[in-house]
Design a protein around this motif. Structure first.
Motif, PDB file in Angstrom:
ATOM      1  N   MET A   1      25.544  38.845  52.723  1.00  0.00           N
ATOM      2  CA  MET A   1      25.502  37.399  52.584  1.00  0.00           C
ATOM      3  C   MET A   1      25.713  36.989  51.130  1.00  0.00           C
ATOM      4  SD  MET A   1      24.609  34.473  54.221  1.00  0.00           S
ATOM      5  CE  MET A   1      23.996  32.894  53.795  1.00  0.00           C
ATOM      6  N   GLY A   2      25.042  37.673  50.169  1.00  0.00           N
ATOM      7  CA  GLY A   2      25.167  37.349  48.761  1.00  0.00           C
ATOM      8  C   GLY A   2      26.580  37.506  48.253  1.00  0.00           C
ATOM      9  N   ASN A   3      27.280  38.543  48.716  1.00  0.00           N
ATOM     10  CA  ASN A   3      28.657  38.794  48.297  1.00  0.00           C
ATOM     11  C   ASN A   3      29.591  37.674  48.761  1.00  0.00           C
ATOM     12  OD1 ASN A   3      30.455  40.284  46.857  1.00  0.00           O
ATOM     13  ND2 ASN A   3      30.841  41.777  48.466  1.00  0.00           N
ATOM     14  N   SER A   4      29.415  37.222  49.999  1.00  0.00           N
ATOM     15  CA  SER A   4      30.273  36.146  50.500  1.00  0.00           C
ATOM     16  C   SER A   4      29.949  34.826  49.807  1.00  0.00           C
ATOM     17  CB  SER A   4      30.159  36.008  52.023  1.00  0.00           C
ATOM     18  OG  SER A   4      28.864  35.605  52.393  1.00  0.00           O
ATOM     19  N   LEU A   5      28.671  34.613  49.451  1.00  0.00           N
ATOM     20  CA  LEU A   5      28.295  33.407  48.709  1.00  0.00           C
ATOM     21  C   LEU A   5      28.917  33.435  47.316  1.00  0.00           C
ATOM     22  CD1 LEU A   5      26.741  30.788  48.464  1.00  0.00           C
ATOM     23  CD2 LEU A   5      24.743  32.117  47.764  1.00  0.00           C
ATOM     24  N   ASN A   6      28.878  34.595  46.655  1.00  0.00           N
ATOM     25  CA  ASN A   6      29.503  34.721  45.339  1.00  0.00           C
ATOM     26  C   ASN A   6      30.997  34.448  45.401  1.00  0.00           C
ATOM     27  OD1 ASN A   6      27.158  35.324  43.982  1.00  0.00           O
ATOM     28  ND2 ASN A   6      27.443  37.541  44.094  1.00  0.00           N
ATOM     29  N   ARG A   7      31.662  34.988  46.412  1.00  0.00           N
ATOM     30  CA  ARG A   7      33.105  34.740  46.584  1.00  0.00           C
ATOM     31  C   ARG A   7      33.378  33.263  46.803  1.00  0.00           C
ATOM     32  NH1 ARG A   7      34.530  39.689  49.559  1.00  0.00           N
ATOM     33  NH2 ARG A   7      35.552  40.850  47.942  1.00  0.00           N
ATOM     34  N   LYS A   8      32.557  32.639  47.621  1.00  0.00           N
ATOM     35  CA  LYS A   8      32.732  31.204  47.896  1.00  0.00           C
ATOM     36  C   LYS A   8      32.576  30.403  46.608  1.00  0.00           C
ATOM     37  CE  LYS A   8      31.231  27.353  50.637  1.00  0.00           C
ATOM     38  NZ  LYS A   8      30.164  26.665  51.236  1.00  0.00           N
ATOM     39  N   LEU A   9      31.555  30.719  45.817  1.00  0.00           N
ATOM     40  CA  LEU A   9      31.342  30.015  44.553  1.00  0.00           C
ATOM     41  C   LEU A   9      32.494  30.253  43.581  1.00  0.00           C
ATOM     42  CD1 LEU A   9      27.516  30.596  44.038  1.00  0.00           C
ATOM     43  CD2 LEU A   9      28.660  28.481  44.731  1.00  0.00           C
ATOM     44  N   MET A  10      32.989  31.487  43.526  1.00  0.00           N
ATOM     45  CA  MET A  10      34.123  31.793  42.655  1.00  0.00           C
ATOM     46  C   MET A  10      35.368  31.042  43.110  1.00  0.00           C
ATOM     47  SD  MET A  10      33.525  35.835  41.824  1.00  0.00           S
ATOM     48  CE  MET A  10      35.056  36.030  40.950  1.00  0.00           C
ATOM     49  N   ASN A  11      35.594  30.978  44.410  1.00  0.00           N
ATOM     50  CA  ASN A  11      36.750  30.254  44.939  1.00  0.00           C
ATOM     51  C   ASN A  11      36.646  28.767  44.624  1.00  0.00           C
ATOM     52  OD1 ASN A  11      37.953  32.550  45.931  1.00  0.00           O
ATOM     53  ND2 ASN A  11      37.148  32.298  47.992  1.00  0.00           N
ATOM     54  N   GLU A  12      35.442  28.212  44.761  1.00  0.00           N
ATOM     55  CA  GLU A  12      35.245  26.798  44.447  1.00  0.00           C
ATOM     56  C   GLU A  12      35.475  26.540  42.963  1.00  0.00           C
ATOM     57  OE1 GLU A  12      31.334  25.884  45.919  1.00  0.00           O
ATOM     58  OE2 GLU A  12      32.001  25.889  48.014  1.00  0.00           O
TER      59      GLU A  12
ATOM     60  N   GLU B   1      46.014  43.003  51.676  1.00  0.00           N
ATOM     61  CA  GLU B   1      45.420  43.581  50.476  1.00  0.00           C
ATOM     62  C   GLU B   1      44.229  44.474  50.812  1.00  0.00           C
ATOM     63  OE1 GLU B   1      45.708  44.713  47.011  1.00  0.00           O
ATOM     64  OE2 GLU B   1      46.948  42.971  47.425  1.00  0.00           O
ATOM     65  N   GLU B   2      44.219  45.660  50.218  1.00  0.00           N
ATOM     66  CA  GLU B   2      43.126  46.603  50.470  1.00  0.00           C
ATOM     67  C   GLU B   2      42.124  46.647  49.320  1.00  0.00           C
ATOM     68  OE1 GLU B   2      44.507  50.414  51.757  1.00  0.00           O
ATOM     69  OE2 GLU B   2      45.939  49.519  53.138  1.00  0.00           O
ATOM     70  N   ARG B   3      42.501  46.166  48.135  1.00  0.00           N
ATOM     71  CA  ARG B   3      41.566  46.179  47.014  1.00  0.00           C
ATOM     72  C   ARG B   3      40.791  44.860  46.977  1.00  0.00           C
ATOM     73  NH1 ARG B   3      43.352  42.744  43.279  1.00  0.00           N
ATOM     74  NH2 ARG B   3      45.581  42.417  43.102  1.00  0.00           N
ATOM     75  N   ASP B   4      39.734  44.835  46.187  1.00  0.00           N
ATOM     76  CA  ASP B   4      38.936  43.621  46.001  1.00  0.00           C
ATOM     77  C   ASP B   4      39.837  42.548  45.382  1.00  0.00           C
ATOM     78  OD1 ASP B   4      37.205  41.613  45.228  1.00  0.00           O
ATOM     79  OD2 ASP B   4      35.851  42.920  44.129  1.00  0.00           O
TER      80      ASP B   4
ATOM     81  N   ILE C   1      41.627  39.707  38.298  1.00  0.00           N
ATOM     82  CA  ILE C   1      41.599  38.338  37.787  1.00  0.00           C
ATOM     83  C   ILE C   1      41.367  38.301  36.276  1.00  0.00           C
ATOM     84  CG2 ILE C   1      40.267  36.185  37.809  1.00  0.00           C
ATOM     85  CD1 ILE C   1      40.193  36.393  40.815  1.00  0.00           C
ATOM     86  N   GLU C   2      40.385  39.047  35.784  1.00  0.00           N
ATOM     87  CA  GLU C   2      40.093  39.044  34.351  1.00  0.00           C
ATOM     88  C   GLU C   2      41.317  39.404  33.518  1.00  0.00           C
ATOM     89  OE1 GLU C   2      36.734  40.927  32.269  1.00  0.00           O
ATOM     90  OE2 GLU C   2      35.624  40.490  34.125  1.00  0.00           O
TER      91      GLU C   2
END
Length: 119
Positions: free
Chosen positions: A1-12, A73-76, A81-82
């Motif tokens: 759950m935390g990982n998907s929340l982090n992704r959502k916040l990063m996307n936003e 895509e198979e990688r994260d 991005i950095e």
């Protein structure tokens, strides 16, 4: 759950940054009149109109890549991005644009390019 929340916040955050940068670009482009928009600072330099077209071509290409790449895509997705941000914001790093990102030689109309960016 935390990982998907982090992704959502990063996307936003990414979406918000893109929107803010686009608004800033549009504001800057609207300041040019027709002759200034097409003035080249040097024989090898690009005019503001050519830079705007280059940004538009990059945006079109990036959207195309992102819409297709996510399926296979198979990688994260965050992995590179950095490095991409570092390369794109390094003003000392002069890159040669690939042919598909080189603006046309046609005279540029500021209003028409602004409308294409908005679309």
């Amino acid at each position: 759950m935390g990982n998907s929340l982090n992704r959502k916040l990063m996307n936003e955050a990414f979406t918000r940054a893109v929107r803010e940068n686009t608004d800033s670009l549009l504001k800057q482009l609207s300041r040019f009149d027709y002759p200034e928009f097409n003035h080249k600072p040097s024989a090898a330099g690009w005019s503001a109109g050519e830079i705007a077209e280059h940004i538009l071509l990059f945006d079109i290409r990036l959207n195309s890549i992102l819409s297709g790449a996510m399926d296979h895509e198979e990688r994260d997705p965050q992995e590179k991005i950095e490095e991409m941000v570092r390369q794109m914001t390094d003003l000392e790093n002069k890159m040669v644009a690939p042919a598909f990102l080189v603006p046309s030689t046609a005279t540029k109309n500021p209003e028409a390019l602004i409308n294409k960016i908005i679309a």
